[in-house]
Write an enzyme that holds these catalytic residues in place. Structure first.
Site, short mmCIF file in Angstrom:
data_model
loop_
_atom_site.label_atom_id
_atom_site.label_comp_id
_atom_site.label_asym_id
_atom_site.label_seq_id
_atom_site.Cartn_x
_atom_site.Cartn_y
_atom_site.Cartn_z
N TYR A 110 0.89 -1.17 0.00
CA TYR A 110 0.00 0.00 0.00
C TYR A 110 0.92 1.21 0.00
O TYR A 110 1.87 1.27 0.80
CB TYR A 110 -0.86 0.09 1.26
CG TYR A 110 -1.71 -1.10 1.60
CD1 TYR A 110 -2.33 -1.86 0.61
CD2 TYR A 110 -1.93 -1.45 2.92
CE1 TYR A 110 -3.13 -2.93 0.93
CE2 TYR A 110 -2.74 -2.53 3.27
CZ TYR A 110 -3.34 -3.27 2.27
OH TYR A 110 -4.12 -4.33 2.60
N CYS A 139 1.29 2.77 3.58
CA CYS A 139 1.51 1.93 4.76
C CYS A 139 2.91 2.23 5.30
O CYS A 139 3.89 2.27 4.53
CB CYS A 139 1.38 0.46 4.35
SG CYS A 139 2.38 -0.72 5.26
N PHE A 172 5.06 0.53 6.96
CA PHE A 172 6.04 -0.53 6.76
C PHE A 172 6.52 -0.56 5.32
O PHE A 172 7.69 -0.84 5.05
CB PHE A 172 5.44 -1.89 7.15
CG PHE A 172 4.90 -1.90 8.56
CD1 PHE A 172 5.76 -1.98 9.64
CD2 PHE A 172 3.53 -1.80 8.79
CE1 PHE A 172 5.27 -1.97 10.94
CE2 PHE A 172 3.03 -1.79 10.08
CZ PHE A 172 3.89 -1.87 11.16
N CYS A 173 5.60 -0.25 4.40
CA CYS A 173 5.96 -0.21 2.98
C CYS A 173 6.85 1.01 2.71
O CYS A 173 7.83 0.92 1.96
CB CYS A 173 4.71 -0.16 2.10
SG CYS A 173 3.63 -1.59 2.36
N1 GSH Z 1 5.65 -6.59 10.75
C1 GSH Z 1 5.11 -6.30 9.44
C2 GSH Z 1 6.15 -5.57 8.62
O1 GSH Z 1 7.04 -4.94 9.20
O2 GSH Z 1 6.12 -5.64 7.39
C3 GSH Z 1 3.83 -5.50 9.58
C4 GSH Z 1 3.12 -5.30 8.26
C5 GSH Z 1 1.69 -4.82 8.44
O3 GSH Z 1 1.12 -4.86 9.52
N2 GSH Z 1 1.10 -4.36 7.33
C6 GSH Z 1 -0.29 -3.95 7.34
C7 GSH Z 1 -1.13 -5.06 6.77
O4 GSH Z 1 -0.89 -5.56 5.70
C8 GSH Z 1 -0.50 -2.75 6.46
S1 GSH Z 1 0.13 -1.24 7.19
N3 GSH Z 1 -2.17 -5.46 7.51
C9 GSH Z 1 -3.09 -6.45 7.04
C10 GSH Z 1 -3.39 -7.47 8.09
O5 GSH Z 1 -2.88 -7.35 9.21
O6 GSH Z 1 -4.14 -8.40 7.77
#
Ligand code: GSH
Length: 287
Positions: free
Chosen positions: A20, A23, A25-26
């Site tokens: 995204y 986001c 993390f992205c």
């Molecule tokens: N620990 C992960 C990282 O660092 O990549 C966290 C990633 C994360 O929480 N991404 C969120 C997500 O995809 C978007 S900001 N959430 C969807 C879900 O939890 O199902």
């Protein structure tokens, strides 16, 4: 002793980032990729149905997929794991990404109860596998602050950007703008998304122990980070290290919102942020 990232490394990478746009993390992962001038294709995931992630058991973004010349793929999950894995490849003689990802094994905690969620974590998330024992002071500091970004800093964002109904609307305007939705979806996402996150953020404020005035927690974090950087240009010295890139990346996800502007006004983080942005945008770490 880190071997420099070379154009030979770059030529072996054929990466696709599932993401995204806003986001945190992205944004954190992109700040790393962009700083090093690593090229990647972007697949913007549609956040409701997430069809684009059908190929994957792991259901979060970012996901980074490496495809070799023969078309076989290696999937990397979790922003910090991806940064550590690519850093391992770039700074050592280990070039086999398929092998490198096995150094970050997945730990699954089964879901509890009917409405619980399975929890997926990765071991060694912040470790760059240098193949030697012991860590320098600088390496320990970098690791510690990358950890802090994931454990502390990111949790301060939602309660701040959705602090009031009008800020929640501002945030969702921005999110739907950046995500290139169609007109109808923009409106739905704006009003339902903003209302939903406004209430979710009240819970997150408690869960992560933010101060009553949530801005103060964000200012505290920024000041804590600037105190750690001290009189260095970056924590990494003359160039950003992975902690600089992580803090910058996460904050870049809210650039332009009130929470960001207030933080720049109330703390001294602005000049460091702009320096880091310039280094990232100009691919200052590219070979
Ligand atoms: N620990 C992960 C990282 O660092 O990549 C966290 C990633 C994360 O929480 N991404 C969120 C997500 O995809 C978007 S900001 N959430 C969807 C879900 O939890 O199902």
């Amino acid at each position: 002793t880190h071997r420099a990232y070379t154009s030979e490394d770059a030529s072996t990478l054929r990466l696709t980032l599932y993401q995204y746009q806003v986001c945190p993390f992205c944004c954190k992962l992109r700040s790393f990729l962009d700083f090093y001038g690593i090229k990647y294709h972007i697949v913007e995931v549609e956040p409701v149905m997430r069809k684009e992630l059908k190929f994957s058991d792991y259901r979060k973004v970012p996901i980074l997929v490496q495809e070799d010349a023969k078309g076989s793929t290696i999937q990397m999950n979790d922003s910090s794991v991806i940064v550590s894995a690519l850093s391992t490849m770039m700074s050592t003689d280990q070039k086999d990404l398929g092998q490198i990802v096995t150094y970050y094994p997945k730990i699954v905690t089964p879901k509890k109860g009917l409405f619980g969620r399975e929890k997926v974590e990765y071991l060694n998330r912040y470790d760059i596998m240098l193949g030697k024992p012991g860590r320098s002071k600088a390496e320990k500091e970098e690791k510690q602050w990358r950890h802090w970004v994931d454990d502390v800093l990111v949790h301060y964002l939602p309660p701040n950007i959705y602090r009031t109904p009008s800020e929640a609307l501002q945030a969702f305007d921005y999110i739907s703008e950046m995500s290139q939705y169609g007109a109808i979806k923009k409106i739905f996402s704006k009003y339902f998304g903003a209302a939903g996150m406004y209430f979710v953020s009240i819970k997150l404020k408690k869960k992560y122990n933010l101060k009553e005035d949530v801005r103060q927690s964000l200012y505290d974090a920024s000041r804590e980070w600037m105190a750690a950087v001290g009189d260095r240009e970056f924590m990494g010295g003359a160039q950003p290290n992975l902690a600089d890139l992580a803090v910058y990346g996460v904050l870049s996800s809210i650039e332009g919102l009130d929470a960001f502007n207030d933080t720049v006004r109330e703390t001294t983080i602005g000049p460091w942020y702009q320096r880091t942005k310039k280094a990232v945008m100009s691919h200052a770490g590219s070979p």
